[in-house]
Design a protein around this motif. Structure first.
Motif, short mmCIF file in Angstrom:
data_model
loop_
_atom_site.label_atom_id
_atom_site.label_comp_id
_atom_site.label_asym_id
_atom_site.label_seq_id
_atom_site.Cartn_x
_atom_site.Cartn_y
_atom_site.Cartn_z
N THR A 102 -10.46 11.21 5.37
CA THR A 102 -9.21 10.50 5.15
C THR A 102 -9.45 9.18 4.42
OG1 THR A 102 -9.23 9.31 7.28
CG2 THR A 102 -8.27 11.53 7.25
N ALA A 104 -7.70 5.17 3.23
CA ALA A 104 -6.71 4.12 3.40
C ALA A 104 -6.74 3.25 2.15
CB ALA A 104 -6.97 3.29 4.65
N CYS A 124 -5.67 13.46 3.69
CA CYS A 124 -4.49 12.61 3.74
C CYS A 124 -4.91 11.16 3.50
CB CYS A 124 -3.75 12.74 5.08
SG CYS A 124 -4.71 12.24 6.53
N ARG A 126 -3.54 6.87 4.09
CA ARG A 126 -2.64 5.95 4.80
C ARG A 126 -2.36 4.71 3.97
NH1 ARG A 126 -5.33 2.07 7.81
NH2 ARG A 126 -4.28 0.73 6.31
N ASN A 133 5.69 8.58 11.10
CA ASN A 133 5.62 9.79 10.28
C ASN A 133 6.22 10.95 11.05
OD1 ASN A 133 3.86 8.78 7.97
ND2 ASN A 133 2.64 8.21 9.76
N LEU A 142 0.82 7.85 3.99
CA LEU A 142 1.39 7.89 5.33
C LEU A 142 1.82 6.51 5.79
CD1 LEU A 142 -1.25 10.30 6.90
CD2 LEU A 142 1.18 10.84 6.54
N ALA A 144 2.68 3.43 8.49
CA ALA A 144 1.87 2.83 9.56
C ALA A 144 2.50 1.51 9.97
CB ALA A 144 0.43 2.61 9.06
N ILE A 172 0.86 5.53 13.25
CA ILE A 172 -0.48 5.04 12.92
C ILE A 172 -0.44 3.52 12.94
CG2 ILE A 172 -2.35 5.04 11.23
CD1 ILE A 172 -1.11 7.57 10.00
N TYR A 174 -2.73 0.01 12.13
CA TYR A 174 -3.92 -0.45 11.45
C TYR A 174 -4.12 -1.95 11.70
CZ TYR A 174 -0.71 -2.48 8.05
OH TYR A 174 0.30 -3.21 7.47
N VAL A 209 -7.29 9.62 12.85
CA VAL A 209 -6.36 10.08 11.81
C VAL A 209 -6.63 11.53 11.39
CG1 VAL A 209 -5.60 9.70 9.43
CG2 VAL A 209 -5.90 7.75 10.98
N TRP A 213 -3.94 14.49 11.86
CA TRP A 213 -3.44 15.22 10.70
C TRP A 213 -3.59 16.72 10.89
CZ3 TRP A 213 -0.47 15.73 6.76
CH2 TRP A 213 -0.73 16.71 5.80
#
Length: 222
Positions: A102, A104, A124, A126, A133, A142, A144, A172, A174, A209, A213
């Motif tokens: 994943t 970010a 995916c 973020r 989501n 995505l 967050a 999510i 962060y 994550v 997912w």
């Protein structure tokens, strides 16, 4: 579901957050920019190889954050691809061939041209757009919420978590540093503890994550 993630990985994201996650039996996702290792960012010391190996050994997910920690708005698709390849090689060399699943976006900057490059390498990605989501969501950007002192006062965490449960969605969070006197981009230990405690109280599953997912895909929700 809830996923907890940390970007850049200031040292405190492991030394302070790691024990809290362990106490709750929770695994998080740590988004790594290899070029920051052993350096300072926003005035804070960043992770070392030893920190990275320890958090991976503890079962946390390692995700990609480019190598140089640069906005995708500033990179051509070719340059972005090269940065991802550098980061993948850097991580694999230190984590016995580990493959990141994943991504970010640094600074939350999601360039349209970057999405094709990200799609070719990750399941995916973020961003930093606020929200849960659920229903139709963009798997390459995505939503967050910021586990950050500058953002937390504006959130109703109980309502967000309740919405996540009611919609069978995925929230999510962060953050960056963790400490009693966090930067605007970090949180206090009690903030992290509170988020996890609230999520557990309403029986949300807390997963990294990539695992979250995979579960959403299995439910055919995206």
């Amino acid at each position: 579901m809830l996923s907890v993630s940390f970007d850049d990985i200031p040292v405190s994201a492991w030394t302070e957050a790691g024990p809290i996650l362990a106490e709750h039996g929770v695994k998080a996702t740590y988004y790594v920019a290899g070029g920051l290792s052993g350096r300072r960012n926003l005035g804070l010391p960043q992770f070392t190889t030893e920190h990275l190996q320890a958090l991976c050994a503890a079962g946390h997910e390692v995700g990609c954050h480019t190598f140089e920690h640069v906005s995708t708005l500033a990179l051509s698709p070719t340059d972005l691809r090269a940065s991802l390849e550098r980061n993948a090689a850097w991580i694999a060399d230190r984590l016995d061939g580990y493959r990141m699943q994943t991504f970010a976006y640094p600074y939350g900057d999601c360039a349209l041209a970057a999405k094709k490059v990200i799609d070719a390498s990750f399941t995916c990605a973020r961003g930093t757009l606020d929200g849960v989501n659920a229903g139709r969501s963009d798997r390459l950007n995505l939503r967050a919420i910021g586990l950050e002192s500058r953002r937390l006062p504006s959130y109703d965490l109980e309502a967000l978590l309740a919405q996540t449960r009611a919609r069978r969605g995925w929230l999510i969070a962060y953050g960056h540093d963790v400490g009693d006197r966090p930067t605007p981009y970090g949180c206090r230990p009690l903030d992290l503890n509170r988020l996890i405690t609230l999520a557990k109280a309403i029986d949300l599953d807390i997963l990294p994550v990539a695992a979250a997912w995979q579960r959403m895909v299995a439910r055919d929700q995206f």
